[in-house]
Motif scaffolding. Structure first.
Motif, short mmCIF file in Angstrom:
data_model
loop_
_atom_site.label_atom_id
_atom_site.label_comp_id
_atom_site.label_asym_id
_atom_site.label_seq_id
_atom_site.Cartn_x
_atom_site.Cartn_y
_atom_site.Cartn_z
N LEU A 1 0.85 -1.19 0.00
CA LEU A 1 0.00 0.00 0.00
C LEU A 1 0.88 1.24 0.00
O LEU A 1 2.05 1.17 0.40
CB LEU A 1 -0.90 0.02 1.25
N PRO A 2 0.35 2.38 -0.45
CA PRO A 2 1.18 3.59 -0.43
C PRO A 2 1.69 3.88 0.98
O PRO A 2 0.96 3.76 1.96
CB PRO A 2 0.24 4.69 -0.93
N THR A 3 2.97 4.26 1.05
CA THR A 3 3.55 4.57 2.35
C THR A 3 3.16 5.96 2.81
O THR A 3 3.20 6.28 4.00
CB THR A 3 5.08 4.43 2.26
N SER A 4 2.72 6.80 1.86
CA SER A 4 2.30 8.17 2.15
C SER A 4 0.94 8.43 1.51
O SER A 4 0.73 8.08 0.35
CB SER A 4 3.34 9.17 1.61
N ASP B 1 -8.36 3.64 8.77
CA ASP B 1 -8.39 2.26 9.27
C ASP B 1 -7.92 1.27 8.21
O ASP B 1 -7.38 0.21 8.53
CB ASP B 1 -9.81 1.91 9.73
N GLN B 2 -8.12 1.61 6.93
CA GLN B 2 -7.67 0.74 5.84
C GLN B 2 -6.16 0.76 5.67
O GLN B 2 -5.56 -0.25 5.28
CB GLN B 2 -8.31 1.17 4.52
N VAL B 3 -5.52 1.91 5.95
CA VAL B 3 -4.12 2.08 5.54
C VAL B 3 -3.12 2.15 6.69
O VAL B 3 -1.92 2.02 6.46
CB VAL B 3 -3.95 3.36 4.69
N HIS B 4 -3.57 2.33 7.94
CA HIS B 4 -2.63 2.71 9.00
C HIS B 4 -1.57 1.66 9.32
O HIS B 4 -0.51 1.99 9.83
CB HIS B 4 -3.39 3.09 10.27
N GLN B 5 -1.84 0.42 9.01
CA GLN B 5 -0.85 -0.61 9.33
C GLN B 5 0.37 -0.54 8.41
O GLN B 5 1.47 -0.96 8.80
CB GLN B 5 -1.48 -2.00 9.27
N LYS B 6 0.19 0.02 7.21
CA LYS B 6 1.30 0.07 6.26
C LYS B 6 1.73 1.49 5.88
O LYS B 6 2.86 1.70 5.44
CB LYS B 6 0.93 -0.70 4.99
N ARG C 1 6.64 8.97 -6.80
CA ARG C 1 5.36 9.14 -6.11
C ARG C 1 4.31 8.13 -6.57
O ARG C 1 3.45 7.74 -5.78
CB ARG C 1 4.83 10.56 -6.34
N MET C 2 4.36 7.73 -7.83
CA MET C 2 3.33 6.81 -8.34
C MET C 2 3.46 5.41 -7.76
O MET C 2 2.56 4.58 -7.92
CB MET C 2 3.40 6.73 -9.87
N TRP C 3 4.59 5.14 -7.11
CA TRP C 3 4.79 3.84 -6.48
C TRP C 3 4.72 3.91 -4.95
O TRP C 3 4.73 2.90 -4.29
CB TRP C 3 6.14 3.25 -6.89
N THR C 4 4.66 5.13 -4.40
CA THR C 4 4.72 5.25 -2.94
C THR C 4 3.63 6.10 -2.31
O THR C 4 3.46 6.05 -1.08
CB THR C 4 6.08 5.84 -2.52
N SER C 5 2.90 6.89 -3.09
CA SER C 5 1.91 7.78 -2.48
C SER C 5 0.72 7.99 -3.40
O SER C 5 0.79 7.74 -4.61
CB SER C 5 2.56 9.14 -2.16
N CYS C 6 -0.38 8.47 -2.82
CA CYS C 6 -1.55 8.80 -3.61
C CYS C 6 -2.30 9.94 -2.94
O CYS C 6 -2.04 10.29 -1.79
CB CYS C 6 -2.47 7.59 -3.79
N VAL C 7 -3.23 10.52 -3.67
CA VAL C 7 -4.04 11.63 -3.18
C VAL C 7 -5.51 11.22 -3.19
O VAL C 7 -6.00 10.64 -4.16
CB VAL C 7 -3.85 12.89 -4.06
N ILE C 8 -6.20 11.54 -2.08
CA ILE C 8 -7.63 11.25 -1.98
C ILE C 8 -8.37 12.56 -1.76
O ILE C 8 -8.08 13.31 -0.82
CB ILE C 8 -7.92 10.29 -0.81
N THR C 9 -9.29 12.87 -2.65
CA THR C 9 -10.05 14.11 -2.53
C THR C 9 -11.05 14.00 -1.37
O THR C 9 -11.31 12.91 -0.86
CB THR C 9 -10.81 14.43 -3.83
N TRP C 10 -11.62 15.12 -1.00
CA TRP C 10 -12.54 15.16 0.14
C TRP C 10 -13.71 14.20 -0.03
O TRP C 10 -14.25 13.67 0.95
CB TRP C 10 -13.07 16.58 0.34
N LEU D 1 -8.92 0.98 -0.76
CA LEU D 1 -7.78 1.62 -1.41
C LEU D 1 -6.81 0.60 -1.98
O LEU D 1 -6.24 0.82 -3.06
CB LEU D 1 -7.06 2.54 -0.42
N GLU D 2 -6.60 -0.50 -1.30
CA GLU D 2 -5.64 -1.50 -1.79
C GLU D 2 -6.04 -2.03 -3.17
O GLU D 2 -5.19 -2.23 -4.04
CB GLU D 2 -5.52 -2.66 -0.81
N LYS D 3 -7.34 -2.23 -3.39
CA LYS D 3 -7.81 -2.71 -4.68
C LYS D 3 -7.59 -1.66 -5.76
O LYS D 3 -7.19 -1.98 -6.88
CB LYS D 3 -9.29 -3.09 -4.59
N ILE D 4 -7.84 -0.39 -5.42
CA ILE D 4 -7.62 0.71 -6.37
C ILE D 4 -6.13 0.84 -6.68
O ILE D 4 -5.73 1.01 -7.84
CB ILE D 4 -8.17 2.03 -5.80
#
Length: 340
Positions: free
Chosen positions: A44-47, A87-92, A269-278, A303-306
């Motif tokens: 999953l993205p680290t950032s 809750d989906q991402v905090h572990q990674k 960035r395309m391998w380590t981070s993503c942006v989520i709009t409001w 998010l992991e599936k996306i």
């Protein structure tokens, strides 16, 4: 120096074994993809960047939020939806950037959301124009556990400041900064790490030295001078600085301007981070201000599936084969090299 060291330690302290392993997997997949020219992705993205709001109290000329010219829906991030994402991402994921477009402190639940991420031991960073940092809000900001606070200060006099920060008050910026510094000291907190960000444009370039001195006087930890992204630059722009070091653009023999640096067919960035709009749309990075390149919706899919979807990998493939063809990359200085 001690404060800088504390900030580094703070970031490192968020790196659990699972998060470190995720970061290593992402790093490997990035370099391997570059090598074989084929997209490989895992983890999953680290950032994560999450947008608290699209609203802003200022009218900056190179910002869609300031210009009120979004071509996408506007609104505030909702707390329940936000918590579901965390809750989906905090572990990674260990770094959360609480800023995309808009002024974060306009969202009434912003600091509650910061606190939730802090409880999950995620490093939290945001950027603000500081107009809402009154004494009470400054105290709550320290208490929220915010890790890093970037304050935009684009001038040392009101006239210069408001030449770019339309409808803004330098007095409020300085008072907000003083409030944050005061409460960090009174609460004996090591956070947030406080940064002044000075966007260098022609009207303010003569105040660079004064800005450095002002940062020292106020007790700010660091000042950073940022080059301005300009929408219309090919034929020059009145905001383009004359100091070459602080301009993203270079004049050509025919009198037109182009980005100084050559885009490489890669983007970390395309391998380590993503942006989520409001409202839950996943976009590649912060240069996609109008969310044109929507790669998924976390209201519909996790998010992991996306992150590992065909559409996301199609975009990554374009980056490592023909990045010049991607519109949002045309003004970007990430993953570049200087022209020889």
């Amino acid at each position: 120096m001690a404060i800088h060291f504390n900030d580094t330690l703070n970031i490192m302290s968020k790196m659990t074994t699972e998060r470190l392993f995720n970061f290593i997997r992402l790093s490997w997949s990035f370099y391997y993809s570059k090598w074989i020219k084929k997209v490989v992705i895992s983890g999953l993205p680290t950032s994560i960047t999450i947008e608290p709001t699209t609203a802003c109290n200022l009218g900056c000329p190179e910002c869609p939020s300031g210009l009120k010219q979004f071509s996408r829906p506007e609104g505030n991030l909702k707390t329940d939806f936000y918590k579901k994402v965390i809750d989906q991402v905090h572990q990674k994921s260990f770094y959360l950037n609480f800023y995309f477009q808009g002024e974060p402190f306009i969202n009434p639940n912003f600091l509650e959301m910061v606190q939730y991420a802090n409880q999950k031991k995620i490093y939290t960073a945001t950027s603000t124009n500081a107009h809402f940092l009154n004494d009470a809000t400054a105290k709550k900001t320290i208490e929220s556990g915010l890790s890093r606070l970037t304050i935009s200060i684009d001038g040392t006099t009101q006239d210069t400041y408001e030449s770019y920060r339309k409808n803004g008050s330098l007095y409020k910026v300085l008072e907000g900064t003083k409030n944050i510094v005061k409460w960090r000291k009174e609460l004996k907190s090591k956070t947030p790490f406080i940064i002044f960000q000075f966007l260098v444009v022609k009207p303010n370039e003569h105040q660079i030295d004064e800005a450095e001195q002002l940062a020292k006087e106020l007790g700010v930890d660091e000042i950073r001078f940022k080059t301005a992204q300009l929408y219309d630059y090919e034929n020059g722009n009145e905001l383009m600085p004359t100091i070459d070091k602080y301009s993203r653009y270079k004049k050509q023999a025919d009198g037109t301007y182009r980005l100084k640096n050559q885009l490489l067919n890669e983007c970390w960035r395309m391998w380590t981070s993503c942006v989520i709009t409001w409202d839950g749309k996943v976009v590649p990075c912060c240069f996609d201000k109008d969310a044109k390149h929507q790669l998924g919706d976390v209201n519909v899919f996790e998010l992991e599936k996306i992150w590992q979807s065909e559409s996301y990998n199609h975009f990554r493939k374009a980056l490592i084969t023909d990045r010049q063809s991607i519109d949002i990359c045309q003004n970007c200085t990430e993953g570049t090299k200087v022209w020889e």
